[in-house]
Motif scaffolding. Structure first.
Motif, short mmCIF file in Angstrom:
data_model
loop_
_atom_site.label_atom_id
_atom_site.label_comp_id
_atom_site.label_asym_id
_atom_site.label_seq_id
_atom_site.Cartn_x
_atom_site.Cartn_y
_atom_site.Cartn_z
N ARG A 99 0.88 -1.11 0.07
CA ARG A 99 0.05 0.06 -0.03
C ARG A 99 1.11 1.37 0.00
O ARG A 99 1.73 1.33 0.77
CB ARG A 99 -0.84 0.14 1.31
CG ARG A 99 -2.06 0.97 0.96
CD ARG A 99 -2.90 0.79 2.19
NE ARG A 99 -3.59 -0.65 2.22
CZ ARG A 99 -4.62 -0.87 1.57
NH1 ARG A 99 -5.06 -0.02 0.55
NH2 ARG A 99 -5.09 -2.12 1.81
N SER A 154 0.17 7.71 1.55
CA SER A 154 -0.18 9.20 1.13
C SER A 154 -0.56 10.12 2.24
O SER A 154 -1.19 11.26 2.20
CB SER A 154 -1.57 8.74 0.31
OG SER A 154 -2.56 8.40 1.28
N GLN A 155 0.10 9.80 3.29
CA GLN A 155 0.18 10.70 4.71
C GLN A 155 0.94 12.04 4.64
O GLN A 155 1.96 11.78 3.97
CB GLN A 155 0.42 10.11 5.87
CG GLN A 155 -0.74 8.99 6.14
CD GLN A 155 -2.03 9.50 6.52
OE1 GLN A 155 -2.59 10.30 7.21
NE2 GLN A 155 -2.97 8.60 5.74
N GLU A 200 -1.62 16.92 -0.03
CA GLU A 200 -2.71 15.86 0.37
C GLU A 200 -2.92 15.23 -1.20
O GLU A 200 -2.87 14.22 -1.50
CB GLU A 200 -3.51 15.87 1.18
CG GLU A 200 -3.29 15.80 2.68
CD GLU A 200 -4.25 16.18 3.60
OE1 GLU A 200 -5.45 16.77 3.17
OE2 GLU A 200 -4.35 16.21 4.76
N GLN A 201 -3.37 16.20 -1.90
CA GLN A 201 -3.65 15.93 -3.23
C GLN A 201 -2.42 15.37 -4.14
O GLN A 201 -2.82 14.51 -4.71
CB GLN A 201 -4.19 17.17 -3.95
CG GLN A 201 -4.83 16.98 -5.47
CD GLN A 201 -6.01 15.93 -5.47
OE1 GLN A 201 -6.57 15.94 -4.85
NE2 GLN A 201 -5.80 14.85 -6.49
N LYS A 217 -0.02 13.73 -2.87
CA LYS A 217 0.48 12.71 -2.37
C LYS A 217 -0.45 11.52 -2.68
O LYS A 217 -0.26 10.34 -3.17
CB LYS A 217 0.40 12.57 -1.05
CG LYS A 217 1.69 13.14 -0.29
CD LYS A 217 2.72 12.21 0.17
CE LYS A 217 3.87 12.74 1.10
NZ LYS A 217 4.71 11.59 1.62
N LYS A 218 -1.60 11.94 -3.04
CA LYS A 218 -2.68 10.95 -3.21
C LYS A 218 -2.40 10.63 -4.82
O LYS A 218 -2.62 9.43 -5.22
CB LYS A 218 -4.21 11.57 -3.18
CG LYS A 218 -5.10 10.74 -3.59
CD LYS A 218 -6.51 11.28 -3.64
CE LYS A 218 -7.82 10.70 -4.09
NZ LYS A 218 -9.27 11.42 -3.88
N THR A 219 -2.39 11.70 -5.68
CA THR A 219 -1.84 11.40 -6.95
C THR A 219 -0.66 10.59 -7.15
O THR A 219 -0.54 9.39 -8.12
CB THR A 219 -1.74 12.72 -7.75
OG1 THR A 219 -3.00 13.47 -7.60
CG2 THR A 219 -1.42 12.43 -9.16
N ALA A 236 0.51 8.24 -5.01
CA ALA A 236 0.24 6.92 -4.43
C ALA A 236 -0.53 6.15 -5.60
O ALA A 236 -0.49 5.07 -5.68
CB ALA A 236 -0.78 7.01 -3.35
N LEU A 237 -1.57 6.83 -6.39
CA LEU A 237 -2.46 6.11 -7.29
C LEU A 237 -1.37 5.86 -8.35
O LEU A 237 -1.67 4.83 -8.71
CB LEU A 237 -3.60 7.23 -7.79
CG LEU A 237 -4.62 7.66 -6.87
CD1 LEU A 237 -5.34 8.53 -7.46
CD2 LEU A 237 -5.48 6.20 -6.58
#
Length: 426
Positions: A128, A131-132, A277-278, A280-282, A284-285
């Motif tokens: 996993r 994304s923190q 956060e955005q 990191k989310k991108t 991570a995806l």
């Protein structure tokens, strides 16, 4: 028209095509008729030159043109009628030439989209992605903004340069006793810090007084952009004209306003955290997508057409060049080695093509698709991200090709979510 399709490999087919005599004769008649309207020959009115005269003078040119047109139209009809999923124009290996009262035949090799049967795609082992966003990440970004908004103020209480100062200098330089492009400049600001001179770091000026001239030798990097001096030793003379110090803004609401992003330091931190956060989310995806592709390829190896890889490299290069332009760089001035760039991107492009084909095969097998409702929801998300009216974004996706591209993108996203839902995370 007679067509024979032979599979040479999972990614290449050979088409043997015979075009009937009447069709060839019709193309020749059309070609000579068009030519007759254009040429001017002594003794004939324009448009009245007999065909036999045109054949005597222009046969080779006309027949070459006709062959090209016949091959193009016949090939397109053949791949359509026989459902050949060609991914590039054909390579014609031989043709019969045009002969009187005879059909025209040719053979062509063509790269085709491989038929992928995805296996063992459930229960993939994945890690996993994190994304923190930590408080330290926010603090680092705030500090970066402070550094970016720092100003240089003149130093008035001393005239001797110290480490960390910035100096305004004039300089001149020579290589092997000769000047070179950019060897002179006036009023340049340099920093008294360790590093490369070509990056405006000149630690050797520490201790120099305003008005003093110092000399030093410097070896240009082997990959320096100026061909005449790369890897060579240059002799520099620096004349110190003034000293400055960096003044970093205080961490307060005034600083936040200066960034043009917020009205208070708390609001700025909140916005920075949301942006991080955005991001990191991108990230991570993207990491999860890449991990899925690698795991799928390991269980489903197959060859892909070179043409699909080359097109993907084209797209990757275009994305990188556009990013450079958004950052204010002109790619034309960077002396980029595009052949080397293409080779550097080849493995990544190969993986991307395989991944896209595997996602497509899984979507078909699992009946995964995107609906009009999904598309409308995505359009609203894109409009919010771009801070544009929804109607404007929707208008862009009214184009059939753009809408189809968005639909396929959504189908892939759904497929990835399906695979992640089936995966085993460690």
């Amino acid at each position: 028209m007679k067509v024979q399709v032979e599979e040479l490999s999972p990614i290449e087919k050979k088409l043997s095509i015979e075009v009937d005599t009447a069709r060839v004769a019709e193309e020749l008649t059309r070609a000579y008729s068009a030519l007759g309207q254009q040429v001017k020959l002594p003794g004939f009115r324009q448009g009245k030159v007999p065909r036999r005269i045109l054949e005597q003078r222009f046969r080779d040119r006309v027949e070459d043109d006709v062959i090209q047109r016949v091959v193009q139209s016949a090939w397109l009809q053949a791949v359509r009628d026989h459902k050949v999923e060609a991914v590039a124009p054909p390579q014609v290996t031989q043709n019969s030439g045009l002969k009187p009262n005879a059909p025209f035949s040719f053979e062509a090799r063509v790269e085709v989209k491989p038929r992928v049967e995805a296996r063992d795609y459930q229960g993939l082992a994945l890690t996993r992605a994190d994304s923190q966003v930590a408080d330290s990440d926010v603090n680092d970004r705030v500090e970066q903004l402070r550094q970016n908004l720092a100003r240089l103020d003149p130093i008035e209480d001393r005239d001797t340069a110290q480490a960390g100062d910035f100096a305004t200098v004039d300089y001149e330089a020579t290589v092997e006793g000769k000047e070179f492009a950019g060897s002179k400049a006036e009023g340049v600001t340099v920093e008294l810090a360790p590093g490369e001179l070509v990056e405006s770091n000149v630690a050797a000026l520490e201790g120099a007084k305003v008005g003093e001239t110092r000399e030093l030798d410097y070896t240009f990097p082997a990959d320096y952009r100026v061909e005449d001096v790369k890897g060579k030793v240059a002799h520099f003379k620096f004349h110190v004209k003034g000293l400055k110090k960096k003044v970093i803004p205080e961490l307060n609401d005034e600083f936040a306003k200066e960034t043009n992003q917020a009205q208070s330091i708390d609001e700025l931190r909140t916005k920075i955290r949301a942006d991080l956060e955005q991001g990191k989310k991108t990230q991570a995806l993207n990491q999860e997508r890449e991990a899925l592709i690698k795991a799928l390829i390991e269980k489903n190896p197959f060859d892909v057409p070179r043409a699909m890889v080359e097109r993907t490299i084209d797209q990757m290069l275009d994305t990188r060049l556009r990013a450079m332009q958004r950052m204010g760089m002109d790619p034309r001035r960077l002396n980029l080695d595009f052949s080397r760039l293409r080779e550097d991107l080849r493995e990544e492009a190969l993986q991307e093509v395989r991944g896209a084909l595997l996602f497509e095969a899984i979507a078909v097998k699992e009946n995964i698709s995107s609906s009009d409702e999904d598309i409308e929801k995505k359009i609203a998300e894109l409009a919010e991200e771009a801070k544009q009216p929804v109607d404007m974004v929707r208008k862009f996706f009214k184009d059939a090709e753009q809408r189809q591209g968005l639909s396929l993108r959504l189908r892939e996203e759904k497929t990835i979510e399906f695979l992640k839902g089936q995966a085993k995370y460690s």
